[in-house]
Design a protein around this motif. Structure first.
Motif, PDB file in Angstrom:
ATOM      1  N   THR A  75     -11.939   3.890   5.820  1.00  8.77           N
ATOM      2  CA  THR A  75     -11.402   5.207   5.467  1.00  8.77           C
ATOM      3  C   THR A  75     -10.172   5.439   6.331  1.00  8.77           C
ATOM      4  OG1 THR A  75     -12.533   6.563   7.133  1.00  8.77           O
ATOM      5  CG2 THR A  75     -13.795   5.980   5.136  1.00  8.77           C
ATOM      6  N   PRO A  76      -9.400   6.495   6.061  1.00  7.74           N
ATOM      7  CA  PRO A  76      -8.241   6.748   6.917  1.00  7.74           C
ATOM      8  C   PRO A  76      -8.594   7.337   8.278  1.00  7.74           C
ATOM      9  CG  PRO A  76      -8.420   8.464   5.259  1.00  7.74           C
ATOM     10  CD  PRO A  76      -9.453   7.429   4.924  1.00  7.74           C
ATOM     11  N   VAL A 105      -0.798   5.272   9.121  1.00  6.90           N
ATOM     12  CA  VAL A 105      -1.987   4.790   8.431  1.00  6.90           C
ATOM     13  C   VAL A 105      -1.588   4.507   6.969  1.00  6.90           C
ATOM     14  CG1 VAL A 105      -4.345   5.287   7.691  1.00  6.90           C
ATOM     15  CG2 VAL A 105      -3.518   6.103   9.923  1.00  6.90           C
ATOM     16  N   GLY A 109       0.814  -1.206   0.000  1.00  5.70           N
ATOM     17  CA  GLY A 109       0.000   0.000   0.000  1.00  5.70           C
ATOM     18  C   GLY A 109       0.843   1.249   0.000  1.00  5.70           C
ATOM     19  N   LYS A 126      -2.922   3.167   3.126  1.00  4.93           N
ATOM     20  CA  LYS A 126      -4.000   2.796   2.217  1.00  4.93           C
ATOM     21  C   LYS A 126      -3.566   1.544   1.468  1.00  4.93           C
ATOM     22  CE  LYS A 126      -6.899   4.345  -1.624  1.00  4.93           C
ATOM     23  NZ  LYS A 126      -7.217   5.446  -2.575  1.00  4.93           N
ATOM     24  N   ARG A 128      -9.660  -0.279   8.656  1.00  4.64           N
ATOM     25  CA  ARG A 128     -10.671   0.763   8.451  1.00  4.64           C
ATOM     26  C   ARG A 128     -11.138   0.781   6.995  1.00  4.64           C
ATOM     27  NH1 ARG A 128      -7.598   5.926  11.302  1.00  4.64           N
ATOM     28  NH2 ARG A 128      -7.767   5.253  13.496  1.00  4.64           N
ATOM     29  N   THR A 143      -8.808  -0.562   1.280  1.00  2.00           N
ATOM     30  CA  THR A 143      -9.013  -0.454   2.726  1.00  2.00           C
ATOM     31  C   THR A 143      -7.816   0.259   3.359  1.00  2.00           C
ATOM     32  OG1 THR A 143      -8.016  -2.624   3.082  1.00  2.00           O
ATOM     33  CG2 THR A 143     -10.407  -2.560   2.763  1.00  2.00           C
ATOM     34  N   TYR A 144      -7.896   0.464   4.676  1.00  2.00           N
ATOM     35  CA  TYR A 144      -6.820   1.174   5.384  1.00  2.00           C
ATOM     36  C   TYR A 144      -6.438   0.380   6.631  1.00  2.00           C
ATOM     37  CZ  TYR A 144      -8.009   5.175   2.453  1.00  2.00           C
ATOM     38  OH  TYR A 144      -8.241   6.003   1.376  1.00  2.00           O
ATOM     39  N   THR A 145      -5.186   0.444   6.997  1.00  2.00           N
ATOM     40  CA  THR A 145      -4.713  -0.182   8.238  1.00  2.00           C
ATOM     41  C   THR A 145      -3.960   0.869   9.055  1.00  2.00           C
ATOM     42  OG1 THR A 145      -2.710  -0.969   7.089  1.00  2.00           O
ATOM     43  CG2 THR A 145      -4.554  -2.515   7.289  1.00  2.00           C
ATOM     44  N   GLN A 146      -4.096   0.758  10.388  1.00  2.00           N
ATOM     45  CA  GLN A 146      -3.453   1.711  11.295  1.00  2.00           C
ATOM     46  C   GLN A 146      -2.579   0.967  12.294  1.00  2.00           C
ATOM     47  OE1 GLN A 146      -5.486   3.161  14.620  1.00  2.00           O
ATOM     48  NE2 GLN A 146      -4.641   5.246  14.539  1.00  2.00           N
TER      49      GLN A 146
END
Length: 262
Positions: A242-243, A190, A174, A192, A240, A197-200
């Motif tokens: 979104t971010p 964070v 990403g 994308k 997530r 999708t998004y990961t934190q």
């Protein structure tokens, strides 16, 4: 002895035949030694005989020359035929060599293309692969666990057990969209993901990437810590849509859907 001309249908032999027999007879007599006992007037050749003899010799010479020319022509024809055979054989070998070289080239090209396709497929699989954010760890706090420690009243992600300074990895390929201080999340990143999708990754002790940087599965992006709202070192991980905070989805189901055993 006197000779008289034969009568009836029997005719005198031709001059050529007579002369030829005379020459043959003389040769026979000479071989037997009988010439010496014959009177010289009887052996004398007339001018006509000498002329005919010379013509016969010329005919023999011309015949020999013709035979030589025919033999030369035959040799030349044989040489030409042999040359054609050699050239045909050389042409055949050259064509076989060309076909072999073309077959080798096509095979090498096909093998190269197959290797390229295999490498691309391997890279595609690698980029689409997902890994756990912390190697060899386990979930210490589950998703939506209730506690007054969180402003929402429930846990928006999961916590992975990790001592301070443990390597934290991007779970997939990403682009980094946030890298810095995240309030209660402390130092956070964070990303994308390629699927949108998004990961934190929160509470990091250090950050190793910057906004806009692309990352690959398993790439180290920082080190775990206890920055922000944390009671001890660990990794807070969220998935997530979104971010932004509040768009969280079940991170365990998310990781398992991508082949990660957690």
């Amino acid at each position: 002895m006197a000779f008289t001309r034969a009568t009836g249908k029997h005719r005198r032999t031709s001059r050529t035949a007579r002369t030829t027999r005379n020459i043959a007879g003389i040769a026979t007599l000479a071989a037997s030694g009988a010439v010496a006992s014959v009177a010289s007037p009887a052996l004398a050749l007339t001018d006509e005989a000498r002329t005919h003899d010379t013509g016969l010799q010329q005919a023999v010479v011309l015949g020999d020359e013709l035979a030589d020319r025919l033999a030369t022509q035959a040799d030349a024809q044989q040489a030409a035929a042999a040359k054609e055979q050699v050239e045909a054989a050389a042409k055949k070998r050259a064509e076989e060599a060309r076909r072999h070289a073309e077959a080798v080239r096509k095979k090498a090209k096909a093998e190269h293309e197959a290797k390229v396709r295999a490498a691309r497929e391997a890279e595609r699989k690698r980029l689409n692969a997902f890994v756990a954010p912390v190697t060899g760890s386990y979930v210490s706090t589950g998703y939506q666990a209730s506690s007054s420690l969180w402003s929402s009243g429930s846990h928006t992600g999961i916590d992975f057990h990790a001592a301070s300074g443990t390597s934290v990895h991007a779970v997939g390929a990403g682009t980094v969209v946030e890298a810095g201080w995240g309030g209660a999340y402390g130092n956070n990143i964070v990303i994308k993901m390629h699927d949108g999708t998004y990961t934190q990754y929160g509470h990091l002790s250090s950050i190793g990437v910057s906004v806009g940087q692309t990352v690959t599965p398993g790439q180290q992006i920082g080190l775990s810590g206890a920055t922000g709202n944390a009671t001890g070192p660990h990794l807070h991980f969220e998935a997530r849509t979104t971010p932004d905070y509040g768009s969280d989805i079940d991170p365990i189901a998310y990781l398992r859907a991508h082949g990660v055993n957690v």
